[in-house]
Design a protein around this motif. Structure first.
Motif, PDB file in Angstrom:
ATOM      1  N   ASP A  73      70.088  24.662 -36.186  1.00 50.75           N
ATOM      2  CA  ASP A  73      70.344  26.094 -35.988  1.00 50.75           C
ATOM      3  C   ASP A  73      70.452  26.493 -34.517  1.00 50.75           C
ATOM      4  N   ARG A 173      74.661  21.640 -42.296  1.00 53.48           N
ATOM      5  CA  ARG A 173      74.552  23.088 -42.219  1.00 53.48           C
ATOM      6  C   ARG A 173      75.060  23.749 -43.499  1.00 53.48           C
ATOM      7  N   PRO A 174      74.525  24.926 -43.841  1.00 53.36           N
ATOM      8  CA  PRO A 174      75.015  25.657 -45.020  1.00 53.36           C
ATOM      9  C   PRO A 174      76.512  25.918 -44.910  1.00 53.36           C
ATOM     10  N   ASP A 176      78.486  28.310 -45.530  1.00 54.24           N
ATOM     11  CA  ASP A 176      79.014  29.585 -45.045  1.00 54.24           C
ATOM     12  C   ASP A 176      78.309  30.097 -43.783  1.00 54.24           C
ATOM     13  N   GLU A 177      77.588  29.216 -43.123  1.00 52.22           N
ATOM     14  CA  GLU A 177      76.956  29.591 -41.855  1.00 52.22           C
ATOM     15  C   GLU A 177      77.762  29.033 -40.689  1.00 52.22           C
ATOM     16  N   THR A 197      82.992  28.338 -40.043  1.00 55.82           N
ATOM     17  CA  THR A 197      81.978  27.752 -40.922  1.00 55.82           C
ATOM     18  C   THR A 197      82.508  26.458 -41.524  1.00 55.82           C
ATOM     19  N   LYS A 390      84.781  33.691 -39.677  1.00 53.74           N
ATOM     20  CA  LYS A 390      83.751  34.558 -40.253  1.00 53.74           C
ATOM     21  C   LYS A 390      83.493  35.802 -39.420  1.00 53.74           C
TER      22      LYS A 390
END
Length: 528
Positions: A73, A173-174, A176-177, A197, A390
């Protein structure tokens, strides 16, 4: 894992560039990756790697970054000298769950400082040369830590000192992040930070996967785009997944480029429009450096028909084509079209293409004045699909102001022909009173005057259209030939000639038109 299987996995789970080298190595560990320069972070690696070696280097760098304290992150700004190791470092950051923030080495120290501050105390990954450039930027206040990929400096941790660090497991990583943050060209001021993303990056591969299917054999793909750009993510990902030998290029000097092409004989070249313009005279080289090329590909900006024609005629391949993609960092590939050897010189350079099949973007043109968008009343070009970026990092309101539901405003103006071709006339902010399309004038005149290396029409201090020209070798412009070439454009002011090196450009070599216009305004004020 086959290439098609890996591609299907990306469509489901998103594109994670930290996993991509390992995935490509699982498909074919011997796929070659060639360079026209040495890696700064691994100077001993040489210029010929396999994808397995490349994946090993990425895993090694991921371990060093973890040992330096980088964690999932965390945002890591990469601002370093142009080198293919930039993409390798970005993949390593992604591999441990970090968020990559790519800044062009062409940005000045003031702009870099502003963008670092906007990101919010990131780790800065740089090199000694760029760190010296940032001497007046308060990095101790703006960053969490400073790492160098090459060149030791006080207060910075060298990745070289962390060689042999224990390997770490990948962190995904997720979908949609934020995964990768790139920036806009900055033609109108401080660049915007565009958030991509894993999902949006994966979606953008879909129409281009089909384009690469035109290449039946596993031949070399030469990539000459900025290593920091979102386009690099797609180009590198597609080539590796398709098991094509890759040639990563940094050098721009035509003589060096010719030698590189003669050595590696690429079947596909992806490059910036301005780079191709700089290289087009190589079409006259009797050694035929473009002889092996089946597909030329370019995005970022529309390219002049004369350049496409010269390149295609220099290819010895049957059915050679030039594929142009129109898009932006925020939208990815929007429309595209192919040009062929016999007809490229007659093409309308303003026709940038048709919507691509296979789940690609939708495009519309919206009226600016309530009337139907036409050739003489162009409208605003908007794009919609799940591949849209995004957000703008740190500027959400600015992003939201440009998006209407699912539709994104590109800032360009144009119209659709009866056959459905999107014609791009100008950036809305670059429109000049009395000129239907500056880009169209540039296409026409460049096709008539081979001595021109660049032509840009900008608004002068009295709203007049001023043509700014550069010539081969900066030789004086022949005014007689110029007047004959622009006879159909009587609204043009007298030409202003500049040395090629003095043109203000963005990181992707686009001319900063507004900056040129500001210069003329300043000159007028100084004379007053």
């Amino acid at each position: 894992m086959k290439g098609s299987t890996a591609y299907t996995s990306i469509q489901k789970r998103g594109l994670h560039i930290g996993l991509l080298p390992e995935m490509a190595a699982a498909v074919n560990p011997t796929t070659p990756i060639h360079l026209d320069h040495d890696l700064e972070v691994f100077p001993e690696a040489g210029r010929r790697l396999t994808v397995a070696q490349y994946a090993e280097h990425v895993d090694d760098l991921a371990a060093r970054l973890w040992a330096a304290g980088v964690r999932p992150d965390e945002r890591v700004v990469i601002y370093k000298t142009a080198n293919a190791d930039h993409w390798m470092l970005a993949a390593a950051i992604s591999r441990i769950g970090g968020v990559v923030v790519n800044l062009s080495p062409a940005l000045d120290a003031r702009t870099v400082g502003i963008l670092i501050e906007r990101v919010g105390r990131p780790t800065l990954l740089t090199d000694g040369t760029k760190l010296d450039l940032l001497a007046d930027v308060p990095l101790a206040d703006l960053t969490r830590r400073v790492l160098t990929s090459a060149g030791d400096r006080p207060g910075a941790t060298s990745l070289a000192e962390l060689a042999g660090a224990p390997r770490v497991k990948p962190v995904v990583r997720p979908i949609d992040e934020a995964a990768v943050i790139t920036h806009t060209s900055g033609t109108t001021g401080i660049p915007k930070l565009v958030v991509h993303t894993p999902r949006t990056q994966g979606i953008r591969l879909v129409p281009q996967w089909r384009l690469l299917s035109l290449m039946r054999k596993k031949e070399t793909v030469a990539i000459h785009v900025p290593f920091v750009h979102s386009r690099m993510v797609a180009a590198m990902s597609l080539a590796l997944l398709k098991e094509y030998p890759v040639l990563l290029m940094r050098e721009t000097d035509p003589a060096e480029v010719a030698e590189t092409f003669l050595e590696h004989r690429p079947a596909l070249i992806e490059a910036l429009p301005n780079s191709l313009m700089e290289w087009e005279h190589l079409a006259e080289d009797p050694r035929a450096p473009f002889g092996s090329v089946k597909v030329f590909s370019s995005t970022f900006d529309a390219i002049h028909p004369g350049t496409m024609s010269k390149l295609l005629k220099a290819s010895d391949r049957r059915g050679a084509l030039f594929f142009q993609i129109y898009g932006q960092s925020e939208v990815g590939p929007a429309v595209g079209r192919a040009y062929f050897r016999r007809s490229a010189h007659k093409a309308n350079g303003r026709c940038v293409g048709w919507a691509m099949p296979f789940g690609a973007a939708r495009v519309r043109v919206v009226s600016r004045d309530g009337g139907r968008p036409t050739e003489h009343n162009p409208g605003r070009i908007e794009v919609a699909w799940p591949g849209l970026a995004k957000s703008y990092f740190g500027e959400q309101e600015r992003y939201d102001s440009n998006r209407k539901g699912e539709w994104w405003g590109t800032g360009d103006v144009g119209y659709f022909t009866r056959l459905g071709c999107l014609h791009l006339l100008d950036r809305e902010v670059d429109m000049v009173p009395g000129v239907r399309s500056s880009l169209e004038i540039e296409d026409v005149v460049l096709s008539k005057l081979d001595e021109l290396t660049e032509l840009v029409v900008v608004q002068g201090p009295n709203s007049e259209p001023v043509p700014v020209v550069c010539t081969v070798g900066d030789r004086p412009l022949d005014l007689g030939r110029w007047r004959a070439a622009v006879a159909d454009f009587p609204q043009l002011a007298d030409p202003v000639q500049l040395p090629q090196a003095e043109l203000p450009r963005t990181a992707t070599l686009k001319v900063q038109r507004l900056e040129l216009a500001r210069r003329f305004e300043k000159q007028l004020q100084e004379r007053a």
